[in-house]
Design a protein around this motif. Sequence first.
Motif, PDB file in Angstrom:
ATOM      1  N   ARG A  76       0.866  -1.175   0.000  1.00  0.00           N
ATOM      2  CA  ARG A  76       0.000   0.000   0.000  1.00  0.00           C
ATOM      3  C   ARG A  76       0.904   1.227   0.000  1.00  0.00           C
ATOM      4  NH1 ARG A  76      -3.771   0.334   4.859  1.00  0.00           N
ATOM      5  NH2 ARG A  76      -1.943  -0.425   5.982  1.00  0.00           N
ATOM      6  N   ILE A  77       0.376   2.338  -0.445  1.00  0.00           N
ATOM      7  CA  ILE A  77       1.167   3.562  -0.383  1.00  0.00           C
ATOM      8  C   ILE A  77       0.326   4.673   0.250  1.00  0.00           C
ATOM      9  CG2 ILE A  77       2.292   5.404  -1.712  1.00  0.00           C
ATOM     10  CD1 ILE A  77       3.217   3.406  -3.689  1.00  0.00           C
ATOM     11  N   ALA A  78       0.896   5.276   1.289  1.00  0.00           N
ATOM     12  CA  ALA A  78       0.269   6.476   1.852  1.00  0.00           C
ATOM     13  C   ALA A  78       0.941   7.669   1.186  1.00  0.00           C
ATOM     14  CB  ALA A  78       0.473   6.521   3.361  1.00  0.00           C
ATOM     15  N   VAL A  79       0.151   8.621   0.771  1.00  0.00           N
ATOM     16  CA  VAL A  79       0.713   9.777   0.081  1.00  0.00           C
ATOM     17  C   VAL A  79       0.561  11.010   0.958  1.00  0.00           C
ATOM     18  CG1 VAL A  79       0.630  11.200  -1.989  1.00  0.00           C
ATOM     19  CG2 VAL A  79       0.088   8.762  -2.125  1.00  0.00           C
ATOM     20  N   MET A  80       1.654  11.715   1.128  1.00  0.00           N
ATOM     21  CA  MET A  80       1.595  12.936   1.921  1.00  0.00           C
ATOM     22  C   MET A  80       1.655  14.153   1.010  1.00  0.00           C
ATOM     23  SD  MET A  80       3.719  12.229   5.402  1.00  0.00           S
ATOM     24  CE  MET A  80       3.167  13.760   6.162  1.00  0.00           C
ATOM     25  N   ASN A  81       0.930  15.169   1.429  1.00  0.00           N
ATOM     26  CA  ASN A  81       0.851  16.381   0.639  1.00  0.00           C
ATOM     27  C   ASN A  81       0.721  17.535   1.619  1.00  0.00           C
ATOM     28  OD1 ASN A  81      -0.067  18.565  -0.876  1.00  0.00           O
ATOM     29  ND2 ASN A  81      -1.037  17.228  -2.386  1.00  0.00           N
ATOM     30  N   THR A  82       1.629  18.464   1.564  1.00  0.00           N
ATOM     31  CA  THR A  82       1.668  19.629   2.465  1.00  0.00           C
ATOM     32  C   THR A  82       1.367  19.262   3.915  1.00  0.00           C
ATOM     33  OG1 THR A  82      -0.611  20.131   1.856  1.00  0.00           O
ATOM     34  CG2 THR A  82       1.123  21.379   0.742  1.00  0.00           C
ATOM     35  N   GLY A  83       2.075  18.256   4.406  1.00  0.00           N
ATOM     36  CA  GLY A  83       1.997  17.925   5.823  1.00  0.00           C
ATOM     37  C   GLY A  83       0.888  16.963   6.209  1.00  0.00           C
ATOM     38  N   ARG A  84      -0.054  16.727   5.296  1.00  0.00           N
ATOM     39  CA  ARG A  84      -1.152  15.821   5.626  1.00  0.00           C
ATOM     40  C   ARG A  84      -1.014  14.508   4.865  1.00  0.00           C
ATOM     41  NH1 ARG A  84      -5.277  19.375   7.577  1.00  0.00           N
ATOM     42  NH2 ARG A  84      -4.650  21.486   7.074  1.00  0.00           N
ATOM     43  N   VAL A  85      -1.635  13.465   5.436  1.00  0.00           N
ATOM     44  CA  VAL A  85      -1.733  12.233   4.668  1.00  0.00           C
ATOM     45  C   VAL A  85      -2.922  12.421   3.739  1.00  0.00           C
ATOM     46  CG1 VAL A  85      -2.151   9.759   4.757  1.00  0.00           C
ATOM     47  CG2 VAL A  85      -0.709  10.839   6.480  1.00  0.00           C
ATOM     48  N   ALA A  86      -2.637  12.573   2.451  1.00  0.00           N
ATOM     49  CA  ALA A  86      -3.697  12.916   1.503  1.00  0.00           C
ATOM     50  C   ALA A  86      -4.526  11.698   1.143  1.00  0.00           C
ATOM     51  CB  ALA A  86      -3.089  13.533   0.253  1.00  0.00           C
ATOM     52  N   GLY A  87      -3.970  10.499   1.358  1.00  0.00           N
ATOM     53  CA  GLY A  87      -4.725   9.309   1.039  1.00  0.00           C
ATOM     54  C   GLY A  87      -3.852   8.081   1.082  1.00  0.00           C
ATOM     55  N   VAL A  88      -4.506   6.914   1.157  1.00  0.00           N
ATOM     56  CA  VAL A  88      -3.772   5.654   1.127  1.00  0.00           C
ATOM     57  C   VAL A  88      -4.270   4.873  -0.083  1.00  0.00           C
ATOM     58  CG1 VAL A  88      -3.288   3.508   2.338  1.00  0.00           C
ATOM     59  CG2 VAL A  88      -3.499   5.638   3.624  1.00  0.00           C
ATOM     60  N   ILE A  89      -3.324   4.418  -0.908  1.00  0.00           N
ATOM     61  CA  ILE A  89      -3.701   3.720  -2.138  1.00  0.00           C
ATOM     62  C   ILE A  89      -3.450   2.232  -1.953  1.00  0.00           C
ATOM     63  CG2 ILE A  89      -3.290   3.578  -4.610  1.00  0.00           C
ATOM     64  CD1 ILE A  89      -2.197   6.414  -4.469  1.00  0.00           C
ATOM     65  N   ASP A  90      -4.455   1.409  -2.242  1.00  0.00           N
ATOM     66  CA  ASP A  90      -4.286  -0.042  -2.134  1.00  0.00           C
ATOM     67  C   ASP A  90      -3.527  -0.575  -3.332  1.00  0.00           C
ATOM     68  OD1 ASP A  90      -5.444  -0.534   0.320  1.00  0.00           O
ATOM     69  OD2 ASP A  90      -7.474  -0.352  -0.530  1.00  0.00           O
ATOM     70  N   CYS A  91      -2.995  -1.766  -3.156  1.00  0.00           N
ATOM     71  CA  CYS A  91      -2.060  -2.302  -4.131  1.00  0.00           C
ATOM     72  C   CYS A  91      -2.583  -2.273  -5.565  1.00  0.00           C
ATOM     73  CB  CYS A  91      -1.672  -3.725  -3.751  1.00  0.00           C
ATOM     74  SG  CYS A  91      -0.225  -4.292  -4.645  1.00  0.00           S
ATOM     75  N   ASP A  92      -3.846  -2.683  -5.747  1.00  0.00           N
ATOM     76  CA  ASP A  92      -4.359  -2.782  -7.109  1.00  0.00           C
ATOM     77  C   ASP A  92      -4.432  -1.426  -7.798  1.00  0.00           C
ATOM     78  OD1 ASP A  92      -4.570  -5.432  -6.718  1.00  0.00           O
ATOM     79  OD2 ASP A  92      -6.714  -5.388  -6.162  1.00  0.00           O
ATOM     80  N   ASP A  93      -4.560  -0.382  -7.020  1.00  0.00           N
ATOM     81  CA  ASP A  93      -4.705   0.950  -7.606  1.00  0.00           C
ATOM     82  C   ASP A  93      -3.398   1.724  -7.687  1.00  0.00           C
ATOM     83  OD1 ASP A  93      -7.419   0.429  -7.730  1.00  0.00           O
ATOM     84  OD2 ASP A  93      -7.718   1.137  -5.669  1.00  0.00           O
ATOM     85  N   ILE A  94      -2.311   1.088  -7.223  1.00  0.00           N
ATOM     86  CA  ILE A  94      -1.045   1.815  -7.211  1.00  0.00           C
ATOM     87  C   ILE A  94      -0.508   1.982  -8.624  1.00  0.00           C
ATOM     88  CG2 ILE A  94       1.394   1.694  -6.577  1.00  0.00           C
ATOM     89  CD1 ILE A  94       0.582   0.352  -3.994  1.00  0.00           C
ATOM     90  N   SER A  95      -0.224   3.209  -8.980  1.00  0.00           N
ATOM     91  CA  SER A  95       0.521   3.475 -10.195  1.00  0.00           C
ATOM     92  C   SER A  95       1.204   4.807  -9.970  1.00  0.00           C
ATOM     93  CB  SER A  95      -0.412   3.562 -11.399  1.00  0.00           C
ATOM     94  OG  SER A  95      -1.172   4.742 -11.301  1.00  0.00           O
ATOM     95  N   GLU A  96       2.198   5.086 -10.770  1.00  0.00           N
ATOM     96  CA  GLU A  96       2.891   6.346 -10.568  1.00  0.00           C
ATOM     97  C   GLU A  96       1.924   7.511 -10.735  1.00  0.00           C
ATOM     98  OE1 GLU A  96       6.622   6.827 -12.447  1.00  0.00           O
ATOM     99  OE2 GLU A  96       7.155   4.713 -12.210  1.00  0.00           O
ATOM    100  N   ASN A  97       0.985   7.337 -11.662  1.00  0.00           N
ATOM    101  CA  ASN A  97       0.019   8.402 -11.880  1.00  0.00           C
ATOM    102  C   ASN A  97      -0.881   8.630 -10.682  1.00  0.00           C
ATOM    103  OD1 ASN A  97       0.004   9.921 -14.309  1.00  0.00           O
ATOM    104  ND2 ASN A  97      -0.135   7.960 -15.386  1.00  0.00           N
ATOM    105  N   SER A  98      -1.402   7.528 -10.132  1.00  0.00           N
ATOM    106  CA  SER A  98      -2.348   7.682  -9.028  1.00  0.00           C
ATOM    107  C   SER A  98      -1.661   8.298  -7.819  1.00  0.00           C
ATOM    108  CB  SER A  98      -2.968   6.325  -8.668  1.00  0.00           C
ATOM    109  OG  SER A  98      -1.975   5.436  -8.202  1.00  0.00           O
ATOM    110  N   VAL A  99      -0.393   7.894  -7.594  1.00  0.00           N
ATOM    111  CA  VAL A  99       0.329   8.445  -6.448  1.00  0.00           C
ATOM    112  C   VAL A  99       0.614   9.924  -6.676  1.00  0.00           C
ATOM    113  CG1 VAL A  99       2.470   8.346  -5.119  1.00  0.00           C
ATOM    114  CG2 VAL A  99       1.367   6.230  -5.844  1.00  0.00           C
ATOM    115  N   MET A 100       1.071  10.232  -7.870  1.00  0.00           N
ATOM    116  CA  MET A 100       1.446  11.615  -8.145  1.00  0.00           C
ATOM    117  C   MET A 100       0.239  12.549  -8.102  1.00  0.00           C
ATOM    118  SD  MET A 100       4.020  13.427  -8.432  1.00  0.00           S
ATOM    119  CE  MET A 100       5.504  12.605  -8.940  1.00  0.00           C
ATOM    120  N   GLN A 101      -0.937  12.006  -8.522  1.00  0.00           N
ATOM    121  CA  GLN A 101      -2.156  12.812  -8.431  1.00  0.00           C
ATOM    122  C   GLN A 101      -2.336  13.333  -7.021  1.00  0.00           C
ATOM    123  OE1 GLN A 101      -4.720  13.412 -10.594  1.00  0.00           O
ATOM    124  NE2 GLN A 101      -4.319  12.078 -12.349  1.00  0.00           N
TER     125      GLN A 101
END
Lengths: 321, 506
Positions: free
Chosen positions: B470-495
Motif C-alpha cells: 500500500r502507499i500512503a501519500v503525503m501532501n503539504t503535511g497531511r496524509v492525503a490518502g492511502v492507495i491499495d495495491c491494485d490501484d497503485i501506479s505512478e500516476n495515481s500516487v502523483m495525483q
Amino acid sequence: METIKKNQYLHRKFQIGDYTILFLIAGLFLLLTLTSSTFCTHDNLYSLLYGVSIQFFAVIGFTLLIIMGEIDLAVGSMYGLSGTLVGFCMTVWKWKLLPSALLVLIVCALFGYLVGTLVTKFKLNSMMVTLGSLSFVSGVNAVVFNSFTAVTYNAEYRSLAKFKIGGIHWTILAMIAIVVVLEFLLQKTPLMKKYYYIGNGPETARLYGIKSDRYKRVAFMLSALTSAIGGIIATSRITHSDVLTGNGLEFTLITALVVAGASLAGGRGGILKAALGMLFIAMLANGMTIYRIDPFIQQVMQGIVLIVAVYLDVRMNSKKA
Amino acid sequence: MQQNENILEVRDISKSFGAVHALRNVSFSIRRGEIHTLLGENGAGKSTLIKVLSGEHAPDSGSIVIDGEPVKTFHPLTSRAAGITVVHQELSIFENLTVYENIFPYREAEHKLIPKKQLIEKVQKAAARFDLEIDPEARMGDLRLSVQQMVEILRALTENAKIVLLDEPTSGLNTQEAENLMCILKRLRDGGITIIYISHRISEIMEISDRVTVLRDGTYINTFVNDEHLTENMLISSMVGRDFEKSIYSKKHSTVPADAEVIFEARNFSKGKSVIDASLSVRRGEIMGVFGLEGSGTYEFSRMMFGLHARDAGSVFFEGREIKRLTPTAMIQQGAIFLNNNRKDAGLLFNMSVADNMALPVIDRLTKGAFLSRRAAEDYALSFVNQFAIVLNSIYDKPSSLSGGNQQKVMLSICLGTKPKFLIVNEPTRGIDVGAKLEILRLLNEIVKTGVSVLCFSSDLPELVTLSDRIAVMNTGRVAGVIDCDDISENSVMQLAAMDVVEKGA
C-alpha cells in the motif's frame, strides 16, 4: 553463494599512530637521560611518578567525558575546592578525615551530576557550561578559603598523601591498578564500549537506542568525583590549602589526552593513554625545571605543545572523514 | 530580432556527478517577460539546473546564453552580473538587520557610506514600482516568511535583475500568502521581469505559468504552453512517464490479506506546519510505502514516529498498546528499528570498523560471561557479510572504504541485527547504483516474507510502486490518502502528491 573463508576478512591494519605517545615518551626520556645527570635518578623519577599519580585521579572521569565527546573544564577548580572543603570540615567543624572526605566527595559528585544534567537536558555546550562551573567553583573555593585560617593542616590530613604500601606511595599503586582495571573494562565491557559509540556518533547511538544522556550525566559526576579525590590528596601533600591548587589542571589534562591520541571530537582515547600522556607532560615539565627554564617560559611551552597536539588531532581526523 | 525574444537559452547542457547523470543534453529557452515553470520529480535535475543557471555549477558540456551573450565563466557573481537572481527556498537573509540593510548589505559607494535616508528612499521607490507594502526599517527576523521573501525579491529588483528564479517559493506559505505571491509575480512579469518558477503544486503552476518545461531523470521532456488545452493530467503523466525503467521495475502483487493484523499505528501526528494531523497504520508482513514531494513532511513524520524529532501531538501504538514515552529506545524495545535516510548524518559510524558498527545495537549480547567476546563479534559480523554478500577486505575496515551500496548494506545489517518486527526505512536506496538498489529491494521483499512489517519512506516513486503493498501519500503535511495495491501506479500516487490538498479536502 559459497561459504566464505573466515580468516580472509579478519585482518587488522597496524596503525603506527596508536603508538605515538610511546615514541614520544621514549624519545624524551632518552634525550633527558643523555643530556642531564639529574633526570634519570631514582629520586627524580620516583617523585615525578608520585606527582603524576596524584593528578592522575583527576583524569579518570575526564577521560570518560572526552571519549564521549564532552569536556569538563572545571576539573582543576574542583581539584582545588575539594582540598579546601576537607580542610574546612576538619579545622572548623573538627571532623575526622574520613567523614569530611566522604561529605566533600558526595557534594562534589552531586555538583558534577547537576552540571551533566544541565548539559544533557538543555542540550548546552559542555565547554561553555563548565567554563561557567570553573569560575563558580573556584570562586566558592576562594570564599571558603578566606572563611577560616589554617596555615598547615593537622597530621591526620597530612598523612593521607604520605601513606605507603611496601615502601611505595599508595597513590602510585592505585594509579597502576586503576589503569589496568579501567582499561580492561573500557575494552571489554559492553557498557563502556557504548562510550565510544556515543563519542563517534551521538545521533547514531541515539538512533540505535543507546541512552547517551544517562551515560554522560554519570561521566560528569565521575569527573567531578575523581578530580575531588585527586584534590584532597594533593592538598594533603602540600599540607595546606591554596587558591591556586589545581589552577590550569584542565589545561594539562587536555594536553595530555590529545598528545596521547584522544580527540576533542570524541570517540577515541583510553585511560592507559591518558596516564601515558600525563607522564609525558610531567616529564616535559620536569626536564624544563632541570634546565632551569623560567616557569613562565614553561607555560609558553605547554601552550605550544597543546596547540601542536590539537593541530595534529584535527588533521588526523579530517583525513579520516 | 529573433535573438532577443529569448532572454535565456539553455543549449545542450549535461552535468554528471560521478556516475550519476544529473542532466543530459538539456535544451530549452525562456522568453523575455514570461513566467516559466520548471517541473519534475525529486531527482529530475531541477536543482542541478538551477545551480548551473545561478553559476554554482559549471556544466560538463553545453552552453547558456543570456540575452544573446553566451556565459563564459560559471560563477555566482557572473550570473548575477548577467541579471539572474535566485530566491532560494532557504532564504538568505540577515535576521538581525533591518529590511533596507538586507536589501543593501553593502552600504558604500566609492568608499563612502550612503546615508540611511537615501537607502530607505530607494527601497520605498522600488516597492512602489510594484505596489509592495514594506516597512524599510522593520527588523527582518520579525517579519513573516512571505514578507521576507518579498524583501529578497525586492533585493533582486534593486540589483537590476532581469531574470528572477524562485525555488519552491510557496512551500512555507499558507494559501492566502501563496495567492498574494502569485499576484506579485504577475505584476513583476507585466513590468518586464522574466520569472523562472519552480514548484510541485500543480494547481499553482496551472494558475501562474505562461509555459511549463518538464524534466525527467535529467532529460528534457517537453515544454507546454499554458493554454486552454493544457490539463493537470498532461503535466503529471509527462512528469512520471518513465519508459526505459519499466524493464527493471515491475508492479507488485500484494499477498497480504486485507484483514491482516495491524501491528503499528501512528496516530494524529502534528508539528507546526510541517506535519498536520498525520496518521497511518501498518499490517503484519506488508510493505507500506510513504510518498511525498519535497516539503510534504514525510521526513519529519518518519522521525517523529520514532521519537527522534520533537512533535506537538501524536502517539504510537504497537500491537494495539500505546507507547507511553516515545523515544528511540522505547521503540527498539518494542521491536522497531529505523534505517536512516542519510548515513552520513547518522546511522553509520565512519570512524569505527564495520564489525563495531554491526555490533552497535546488540553489543550487550556479544559477550562471553560479562565481557565482550571478539570471537562473537567477528562471527556476528561475518554472518551479515555472508548473508548480504557485502564486498569488503576486512570487517575491521572502516565503512568509508566501502562503496555506497555496501555501506547501505552494512547499515541494513545494523538494523536487522536487532531482529526487528517492524522496520522504518527512509530512502533505502539513496545514492547507490542500480545493481545494489535492486539487491536492497530484494532484501526488503525477503524480510517481509518472514512476517516483518516495513514502513518505507522514499522519494523514489518507481521504487515505491514496485515495493509497496500500500502507499500512503503525503501532501503539504497531511496524509492525503492511502492507495491499495491494485490501484497503485505512478500516476495515481502523483495525483495525490501534487494536487492542491485544500481544494480536495474542502
